[in-house]
Scaffold this motif. Structure first.
Motif, PDB file in Angstrom:
ATOM      1  N   LEU A 192       0.831  -1.205   0.000  1.00 20.60           N
ATOM      2  CA  LEU A 192       0.000   0.000   0.000  1.00 20.60           C
ATOM      3  C   LEU A 192       0.866   1.256   0.000  1.00 20.60           C
ATOM      4  O   LEU A 192       0.664   2.181  -0.806  1.00 20.60           O
ATOM      5  CB  LEU A 192      -0.902   0.002   1.241  1.00 20.60           C
ATOM      6  CG  LEU A 192      -1.777   1.238   1.416  1.00 20.60           C
ATOM      7  CD1 LEU A 192      -2.914   1.235   0.403  1.00 20.60           C
ATOM      8  CD2 LEU A 192      -2.330   1.326   2.836  1.00 20.60           C
ATOM      9  N   SER A 237      -3.157   1.826  12.019  1.00 23.70           N
ATOM     10  CA  SER A 237      -4.010   2.732  11.243  1.00 23.70           C
ATOM     11  C   SER A 237      -4.391   2.166   9.879  1.00 23.70           C
ATOM     12  O   SER A 237      -5.399   2.566   9.312  1.00 23.70           O
ATOM     13  CB  SER A 237      -3.309   4.081  11.066  1.00 23.70           C
ATOM     14  OG  SER A 237      -2.034   3.892  10.485  1.00 23.70           O
ATOM     15  N   THR A 238      -3.602   1.241   9.347  1.00 23.60           N
ATOM     16  CA  THR A 238      -3.902   0.722   8.005  1.00 23.60           C
ATOM     17  C   THR A 238      -4.170  -0.782   7.989  1.00 23.60           C
ATOM     18  O   THR A 238      -4.511  -1.325   6.939  1.00 23.60           O
ATOM     19  CB  THR A 238      -2.726   1.008   7.047  1.00 23.60           C
ATOM     20  OG1 THR A 238      -1.536   0.498   7.652  1.00 23.60           O
ATOM     21  CG2 THR A 238      -2.574   2.497   6.795  1.00 23.60           C
ATOM     22  N   PRO A 264      -9.231  -1.112   7.555  1.00 21.59           N
ATOM     23  CA  PRO A 264      -9.290   0.309   7.954  1.00 21.59           C
ATOM     24  C   PRO A 264      -9.125   1.261   6.775  1.00 21.59           C
ATOM     25  O   PRO A 264      -9.648   2.368   6.795  1.00 21.59           O
ATOM     26  CB  PRO A 264      -8.116   0.443   8.942  1.00 21.59           C
ATOM     27  CG  PRO A 264      -7.864  -0.931   9.442  1.00 21.59           C
ATOM     28  CD  PRO A 264      -8.186  -1.842   8.300  1.00 21.59           C
ATOM     29  N   VAL A 265      -8.364   0.828   5.765  1.00 17.96           N
ATOM     30  CA  VAL A 265      -8.177   1.685   4.587  1.00 17.96           C
ATOM     31  C   VAL A 265      -9.517   1.936   3.898  1.00 17.96           C
ATOM     32  O   VAL A 265      -9.865   3.074   3.571  1.00 17.96           O
ATOM     33  CB  VAL A 265      -7.182   1.026   3.609  1.00 17.96           C
ATOM     34  CG1 VAL A 265      -7.066   1.835   2.323  1.00 17.96           C
ATOM     35  CG2 VAL A 265      -5.833   0.824   4.280  1.00 17.96           C
ATOM     36  N   TYR A 266     -10.276   0.880   3.714  1.00 14.88           N
ATOM     37  CA  TYR A 266     -11.550   1.003   2.997  1.00 14.88           C
ATOM     38  C   TYR A 266     -12.571   1.773   3.828  1.00 14.88           C
ATOM     39  O   TYR A 266     -13.347   2.564   3.300  1.00 14.88           O
ATOM     40  CB  TYR A 266     -12.063  -0.396   2.634  1.00 14.88           C
ATOM     41  CG  TYR A 266     -11.129  -1.097   1.674  1.00 14.88           C
ATOM     42  CD1 TYR A 266      -9.931  -1.649   2.135  1.00 14.88           C
ATOM     43  CD2 TYR A 266     -11.388  -1.153   0.320  1.00 14.88           C
ATOM     44  CE1 TYR A 266      -9.042  -2.255   1.269  1.00 14.88           C
ATOM     45  CE2 TYR A 266     -10.502  -1.769  -0.558  1.00 14.88           C
ATOM     46  CZ  TYR A 266      -9.333  -2.316  -0.073  1.00 14.88           C
ATOM     47  OH  TYR A 266      -8.455  -2.899  -0.930  1.00 14.88           O
ATOM     48  N   ALA A 296     -11.885   4.086   6.005  1.00 14.18           N
ATOM     49  CA  ALA A 296     -11.499   5.500   6.041  1.00 14.18           C
ATOM     50  C   ALA A 296     -11.854   6.213   4.746  1.00 14.18           C
ATOM     51  O   ALA A 296     -12.126   7.417   4.747  1.00 14.18           O
ATOM     52  CB  ALA A 296      -9.997   5.626   6.311  1.00 14.18           C
ATOM     53  N   LEU A 297     -11.853   5.471   3.639  1.00 17.92           N
ATOM     54  CA  LEU A 297     -12.060   6.097   2.327  1.00 17.92           C
ATOM     55  C   LEU A 297     -13.485   5.914   1.814  1.00 17.92           C
ATOM     56  O   LEU A 297     -13.790   6.309   0.687  1.00 17.92           O
ATOM     57  CB  LEU A 297     -11.060   5.516   1.318  1.00 17.92           C
ATOM     58  CG  LEU A 297      -9.587   5.681   1.694  1.00 17.92           C
ATOM     59  CD1 LEU A 297      -8.697   5.081   0.613  1.00 17.92           C
ATOM     60  CD2 LEU A 297      -9.242   7.154   1.916  1.00 17.92           C
ATOM     61  N   LEU A 338     -14.921   3.119   1.071  1.00 19.37           N
ATOM     62  CA  LEU A 338     -14.934   2.071   0.053  1.00 19.37           C
ATOM     63  C   LEU A 338     -15.306   0.703   0.624  1.00 19.37           C
ATOM     64  O   LEU A 338     -15.259  -0.301  -0.086  1.00 19.37           O
ATOM     65  CB  LEU A 338     -13.551   1.981  -0.625  1.00 19.37           C
ATOM     66  CG  LEU A 338     -13.122   3.221  -1.414  1.00 19.37           C
ATOM     67  CD1 LEU A 338     -11.670   3.095  -1.855  1.00 19.37           C
ATOM     68  CD2 LEU A 338     -14.032   3.411  -2.641  1.00 19.37           C
TER      69      LEU A 338
END
Lengths: 370, 370, 370, 370
Positions: free
Chosen positions: D186, D282-283, D357-359, D361-362, D364
């Protein structure tokens, strides 16, 4: 000692009816209660229903103040009372009869008419308490907020967030009056207030049509990247032309068959901080409502109190069983959980301010219908 | 009419001293003020300094209640007064002498000693008001919170978030007493309270060592993925063994030269909601503090009020100029902005609850030193 | 077996130089690496510096695309290629030479010129990918977003948040072209995309000057209380008249000696969601910048990539060592951490879109100067 | 020129089939496409379906790596390859066959087995990339994170948030291996990585049973008031004894008829940051799952990818149509939107890490069933 049993329970809120005590028991209880008092203690069981009622039972009452009464009284004080350092403002507060001895419109909100004579000045100060001005008629006063001159005109909402220095001056030869709203009762109850006097001379006598903060922030959806960060809303003035246009559009959309109104015939906007999209003030919600002619709103109630001022038009408002015929400038208080209904034949614009953000922040918000 | 000028200003908080009015002016002013009163209005300029002081001037005063006084009074009421429906709880509140006529420890906080005799039960109810219990001595009572039985033992903090049904029952042949803390004054002032009676029969007589919510949530940093969502903290019990271990570790780390303590010799933990990491209760902050022997804390003050209970040890506390020698079980109230200092020769553990979350949520928090 | 030691270290990024292995060791290592490959494994130690460089080393390169090249190519495709179901849009993407084989302007951003001939229609669809249109010249196309017709005019930014149905139609006898920006590369890399075709017939042929969402939401600081809740920004159109006015005001304030600009001579606004005050789109930041004549910006770099389009004026931009003379309509890509500087004699307006919200959401944001 | 019309549409994803062009048209099109390429442009209409598929079509494939293969290969590299500055770690990554040429388990996640021989040390460095270690067997290594020594033992999850210096050293005479998880792919795709070497000498050789951060933070629901503020989770070690107890409690509660499990027979915990209650990293989301003997999970799919490692027990996992018999230590990759099912006769504990968490946060994130 025998413990007295058999507490009776009533349907709605049982009171602890106790088997009739003997004279000896009665004497012991009296001694106990006296000892409580001497020890600075108080039993819950005798006060529980009052301390924790089954639903809000506000001391504040529904109340109407007519503009036709307020304005002349304000004008008379303009003749008799100077405005200056110490008293600071020629403001006369609405005093809810349910809260005797306190100049509070509701348990959390302070509302007043402020009056500034020709060429008069109200000196600079700042305080923890959050404040706004709303103008129901007139113009010609500028309020300098942290040195930024803000014109006050009919229909405008002007903010003074906590700890911002502010001062007012009338640039004309006629008087001007407006409404002040503050969270003085809340901050007083919370013992949270700090107050400071500012300089005795006006920061500026400039009279620009737009304040600097409006020039930076009053563009829809546009954040000025280089603007200074502020703890409160950087937009201090919400102009009537925008408010009016927004309400007009909602009713037009409704007429075209599209969503946007609160309920049939009822348009409304909330004033928000463009940097956070939250309420414009941290403890006070501010809104403008417009009712189309021949509209009757649903009856609603919310936890928390509010004050309304009719801005234009006329109608009938029913607050907690009280029925008021209202016209431009009239103000009324809505206590917590009091049912509220509007009716209008001719149409009505009304400004509302309430303590809703406090309840939402503390998890105490409730409304009916939910 | 001549407008009276020349308002005098004093150094600290100028009062609007006005040039001596003539008799005629005096009469007109009297008529104006009478008309204000008749119109339910009140001038700001005569009350400004009281409404908006230069710093918090709480009516509540520093106050100490000794456990050696409280407990015997509670025990006497255990003999004389039944606990049951209506009165609901055998709780005796601390009444701040600065708030006469109200059973409030501070303007926002209610604190009481609750006493339950052998085999007694306090019936089920729920309310908007947020509550907790803290146990300074004893054990044997279970509190059922929404049907989940929670043991109460020395040093434990037990929560009852708003609108959770709860009931207590003493499973032993000896009495038990503990401290209740609630936000009754705040909710009352805000007219935000709802109250409902629950069933008259206990939801359960189970006496598990751990509640179901602890079994799900009392694992450090671990969120149970399948646990039901809750509006308030799902962890209702904070056990002394964990609190004690956390405080011990902080002081050990300090002795080893590592950070972790609040100030030299002063360890402290805050009780938090593991699902949000925020305060365990939405309107009340709860903390446990431990002072190493021979510690003197810095003097601090905060906006907002608090109540402390000594849990173990002894010392001297100075609150706003009052000096109290305190020992286990003693409670004292700290009004807003009152300076606070602890001293201890033998070491001291103290439980604190305060209204800090209210001020933080509303942007009214301030402390000194900042 | 003897373990080979003595890894050498260089100053900047040491590579694991290993003592020269014997032939036998070499053979064993070869077998090990072959076995890794067979097992679908790969050693870190041979690739560490490439996988984890000391600072961003983007494959994407600085790149300029001239409007004078793009527009004629788009016009030629208007003659040769129909727009219709399947291909969906006559859009031609900017392909960064550092990302061969992929039609991506940067690793996260897709940028294209879209061209719609007289009376042409681009059919309805929706997708996870976030999109916007920015208009550098022309007018006459309406984009219907969830059935709400949005006029496209010079200087306007028009949004299509994820999973909103949208379609375009040219209502005039002349062609129109504009820029599309999407997060196609990001969503593709994340394997997060869903796509659905909409109806084959236009939802509406209405051509209002303002969309319904603008009528509800494009009033500064005013939230329409009755408006439907939306997962993305409810304001889909940011009109040039507002953007221009905001930038003009910033430079006027600067000239008057007040704060508001990003740096001397450099005004800028960010397009935001009025319901949240966050970026108008969840994965793409959108901004308009204005440089006063004779301005040279500071050199800055940020983690994350961006695409700029000159909207008006001319100047010189330096990106990571590349120097471009740019004029209206020209686009250029700025890779992650590439230094960026603008110079202009005549003044310059430039639209920027970047992936900044992604980095801020993930804690990966960094800029220089900080 | 005649515009070629009649684009055909198929049921699932129509491709822009165009009326057969004439030879002249074909030549013109060829010239257009060549000119696109020369101008670094690429048409959308020929690639739309690939760029924007109707649902995620990951290049990454389901894949199994067996511990019985991984561990011996790691041990062989322990004999042949030194660990030291430059290569930094003796870690061997899982390389998804669908992502050829890249040592990535999924498009966002890097997973590796790391092996440290007796008394070996892996030198200090720090980087933007977020990392964790999970221990499936063994003990004896300490990882120093910002100088705080953290023991690594079976079942423990150990964090290294971004830009925290870390180093490992084996204090025993036997080797130890574990799993590393990072967001290298990522961060690489986002060109967001910074990397710094630390000192060549170990910060400490201390071997405490608990790290300092655990002593401060590993108490359920208790926040150390005086602890330093940190940008990432202050709790760096999640110990097996707590994880095991939490999972055990969930299954016991299920057996007693109370809620708490994810689905029948399926307990799970998520590792969280006690200072924020958000994901520990966080990710990367990290979780431990436990299946009771004779459990078959529902089939689910989520947008985003994950890697699982069986920690204990055995079973059958079906990933996107691939069926794997798995046992302790085996790892498998789950691509985005691939259906996933577990079956076990004997019971199974499995550790999962994913990019969720990435999805979230965005905006998605999507799952099925929703």
């Amino acid at each position: 000692m025998r413990r007295r049993k058999d507490v009776a329970v009533t349907a709605t809120d049982p009171t602890p009816a106790v088997a009739e005590p003997t004279a000896e028991e009665r004497a012991e209880l009296d001694r106990l209660y006296a000892d409580f008092e001497a020890a600075h203690m108080a039993p819950l069981w005798t006060q529980r229903a009052g301390l924790m009622p089954q639903h809000p039972e506000p001391a504040a009452v529904p109340m109407l103040w007519r503009w036709s009464t307020l304005y002349p009284l304000a004008a008379r004080s303009g003749e008799l009372v100077p405005v200056g350092r110490g008293g600071e403002r020629r403001a006369i507060a609405l005093a809810n009869p349910g809260l005797p001895g306190r100049p509070y419109a509701t348990p959390t909100l302070w509302a007043a008419i402020q009056y500034l004579g020709p060429r008069e000045e109200a000196p600079s100060h700042r305080h923890t308490q959050t404040a706004f001005r709303f103008v129901v008629e007139g113009e010609g006063v500028w309020t300098n907020v942290e040195g930024d001159p803000v014109a006050m005109r009919r229909g405008d909402l002007l903010l003074t967030p906590g700890m911002h220095f502010h001062e007012h001056h009338n640039t004309t030869d006629h008087p001007m009056a407006w409404i002040d709203g503050l969270d003085i009762p809340l901050v007083s109850q919370l013992d949270a207030g700090f107050f400071e006097f500012g300089p005795d001379q006006l920061a500026t006598r400039d009279q620009p049509a737009s304040s600097r903060n409006e020039r930076l922030w009053a563009h829809p959806g546009l954040r000025p990247i280089g603007a200074p960060r502020t703890p409160a809303s950087p937009l201090m003035a919400y102009r009537w032309e925008h408010t009016d246009a927004a309400l007009t559009a909602q009713l037009e959309l409704e007429a075209e068959g599209h969503p946007g109104v609160v309920e049939p015939g009822h348009a409304a906007v909330r004033f928000t901080d463009p940097a956070t999209a939250r309420d414009a003030l941290s403890t006070i919600r501010t809104e403008m409502h417009r009712l189309r002619p021949r509209t009757r709103t649903a009856t609603t109630r919310v936890v928390g109190s509010a004050v309304w001022q009719v801005f234009d038009g006329a109608g009938v408002v029913t607050v907690g069983g009280e029925r008021y015929e209202v016209a431009t400038g009239d103000l009324f208080a809505v206590p917590s959980w009091a049912p509220l209904t509007f009716e209008t034949d001719t149409g009505l614009d009304a400004f509302r301010f309430g303590d809703d953000p406090v309840y939402e922040a503390l998890g105490l918000h409730r409304k009916d219908p939910a």
